[in-house]
Design a protein around this motif. Structure first.
Motif, mmCIF file in Angstrom:
data_model
loop_
_atom_site.group_PDB
_atom_site.id
_atom_site.type_symbol
_atom_site.label_atom_id
_atom_site.label_comp_id
_atom_site.label_asym_id
_atom_site.label_seq_id
_atom_site.Cartn_x
_atom_site.Cartn_y
_atom_site.Cartn_z
ATOM 1 N N VAL A 150 1.102 -1.780 -0.040
ATOM 2 C CA VAL A 150 -0.168 -0.150 -0.245
ATOM 3 C C VAL A 150 0.954 1.065 0.316
ATOM 4 O O VAL A 150 0.785 2.068 -0.717
ATOM 5 C CB VAL A 150 -0.950 -0.424 1.135
ATOM 6 C CG1 VAL A 150 -1.592 1.241 1.194
ATOM 7 C CG2 VAL A 150 -1.925 -0.960 1.471
ATOM 8 N N ALA A 151 2.135 1.219 0.755
ATOM 9 C CA ALA A 151 2.899 2.148 1.233
ATOM 10 C C ALA A 151 4.172 2.805 0.219
ATOM 11 O O ALA A 151 3.709 4.221 -0.718
ATOM 12 C CB ALA A 151 3.284 2.117 2.180
ATOM 13 N N MET A 152 4.196 2.011 -1.026
ATOM 14 C CA MET A 152 4.485 1.437 -1.787
ATOM 15 C C MET A 152 4.050 2.465 -2.969
ATOM 16 O O MET A 152 4.116 2.848 -3.914
ATOM 17 C CB MET A 152 5.347 0.180 -2.517
ATOM 18 C CG MET A 152 6.330 0.326 -1.562
ATOM 19 S SD MET A 152 7.863 1.926 -1.332
ATOM 20 C CE MET A 152 8.633 1.399 -3.417
ATOM 21 N N ASN A 153 2.991 2.324 -3.511
ATOM 22 C CA ASN A 153 1.502 1.978 -4.527
ATOM 23 C C ASN A 153 1.002 3.643 -4.379
ATOM 24 O O ASN A 153 1.639 3.953 -5.239
ATOM 25 C CB ASN A 153 0.412 0.992 -4.723
ATOM 26 C CG ASN A 153 0.473 -0.403 -5.224
ATOM 27 O OD1 ASN A 153 1.370 -0.641 -5.679
ATOM 28 N ND2 ASN A 153 0.746 -1.312 -4.714
ATOM 29 N N ARG A 154 1.243 4.046 -2.990
ATOM 30 C CA ARG A 154 0.719 5.099 -3.011
ATOM 31 C C ARG A 154 1.982 5.710 -2.969
ATOM 32 O O ARG A 154 1.826 7.736 -3.215
ATOM 33 C CB ARG A 154 0.409 5.481 -1.130
ATOM 34 C CG ARG A 154 -1.153 5.008 -1.773
ATOM 35 C CD ARG A 154 -2.068 4.950 0.223
ATOM 36 N NE ARG A 154 -2.630 4.508 0.248
ATOM 37 C CZ ARG A 154 -3.675 4.614 1.679
ATOM 38 N NH1 ARG A 154 -2.730 4.722 2.903
ATOM 39 N NH2 ARG A 154 -4.899 4.097 1.860
ATOM 40 N N THR A 155 3.386 5.606 -3.118
ATOM 41 C CA THR A 155 4.345 6.821 -2.927
ATOM 42 C C THR A 155 4.204 6.789 -4.307
ATOM 43 O O THR A 155 4.892 8.007 -5.040
ATOM 44 C CB THR A 155 5.593 6.028 -2.112
ATOM 45 O OG1 THR A 155 5.034 5.699 -1.089
ATOM 46 C CG2 THR A 155 6.349 6.686 -2.901
ATOM 47 N N LYS A 156 4.166 5.108 -4.589
ATOM 48 C CA LYS A 156 4.537 5.668 -6.885
ATOM 49 C C LYS A 156 2.821 6.456 -7.025
ATOM 50 O O LYS A 156 3.713 7.195 -8.312
ATOM 51 C CB LYS A 156 4.461 4.645 -7.597
ATOM 52 C CG LYS A 156 4.444 3.873 -8.689
ATOM 53 C CD LYS A 156 4.370 2.607 -9.187
ATOM 54 C CE LYS A 156 4.846 2.641 -10.439
ATOM 55 N NZ LYS A 156 4.019 3.465 -11.828
ATOM 56 N N ASP A 157 2.396 6.447 -7.102
ATOM 57 C CA ASP A 157 1.136 7.233 -6.933
ATOM 58 C C ASP A 157 0.928 8.589 -7.160
ATOM 59 O O ASP A 157 0.926 9.351 -7.904
ATOM 60 C CB ASP A 157 -0.309 7.196 -7.016
ATOM 61 C CG ASP A 157 -1.181 5.544 -7.416
ATOM 62 O OD1 ASP A 157 -0.383 5.482 -8.057
ATOM 63 O OD2 ASP A 157 -1.660 5.172 -6.668
#
Length: 185
Positions: A150-157
């Motif tokens: 979740v954290a990595m996906n939100r960061t990527k977005d």
């Protein structure tokens, strides 16, 4: 374009930090305003433009490390690398490091606002710098797999957003988006 944003000095009031105050003096002394990209290159020592050498900060990494040693965040050690000794600066204040790690983790998990313009600006800047320094994965390494994703996906977005568009909407955080654009180029 955010890469051509010029850095203009609003105030030259001393900050109390030697490197920041030196940077302010350099920005104040420039005859014409320089771009964010140019200042990043000058202040990190990554340019050798002979006409702008007077605006470079000297020994930036060493001076930052020394300041962090003085604040008790880092310590100084000599490490032997077979043929030579090298000074290193490992973290001595793990509490402060953990505080920053927790702050970034929470900003992307428990306190996620799903809008970079509603994020705390210092946290957004810290995310951008951690990403640009290639240490952001380390920040999330201690998380359980589902939270890590979740954290990595939100960061990527967040970091995949168009800095041009976001800077236009930023209202006070334009510089953060200009820095992201400079590091992403």
């Amino acid at each position: 374009s955010t890469l051509s944003f010029q850095v203009l000095l609003n105030s030259d009031a001393p900050t109390g930090d030697v490197l920041l105050d030196e940077t302010l003096r350099h920005i104040k002394a420039t005859e014409s305003a320089e771009t964010v990209q140019t200042w990043i290159e000058l202040l990190t020592g990554e340019t050798w433009n002979p006409f702008k050498l007077q605006y470079q900060l000297r020994n930036v990494r060493e001076r930052i490390a020394k300041a962090l040693v003085e604040k008790g965040i880092l310590t100084t050690e000599k490490q032997n690398f077979l043929l030579f000794d090298m000074t290193t600066h490992p973290v001595s204040n793990t509490t402060e490091k953990q505080r920053l790690v927790k702050k970034l983790q929470e900003s992307l998990l428990e306190r996620w606002v799903n809008d970079p313009h509603r994020m705390d600006r210092r946290t957004l800047a810290l995310l951008v710098l951690a990403h640009s320094s290639d240490v952001l994965e380390n920040v999330f390494a201690s998380l359980a797999d589902d939270k890590y994703n979740v954290a990595m996906n939100r960061t990527k977005d967040l970091l995949d957003m168009d800095p041009e568009v976001e800077a236009a909407k930023a209202r006070g955080a334009e510089m953060i988006w200009a820095v992201l654009a400079a590091f992403n180029k």
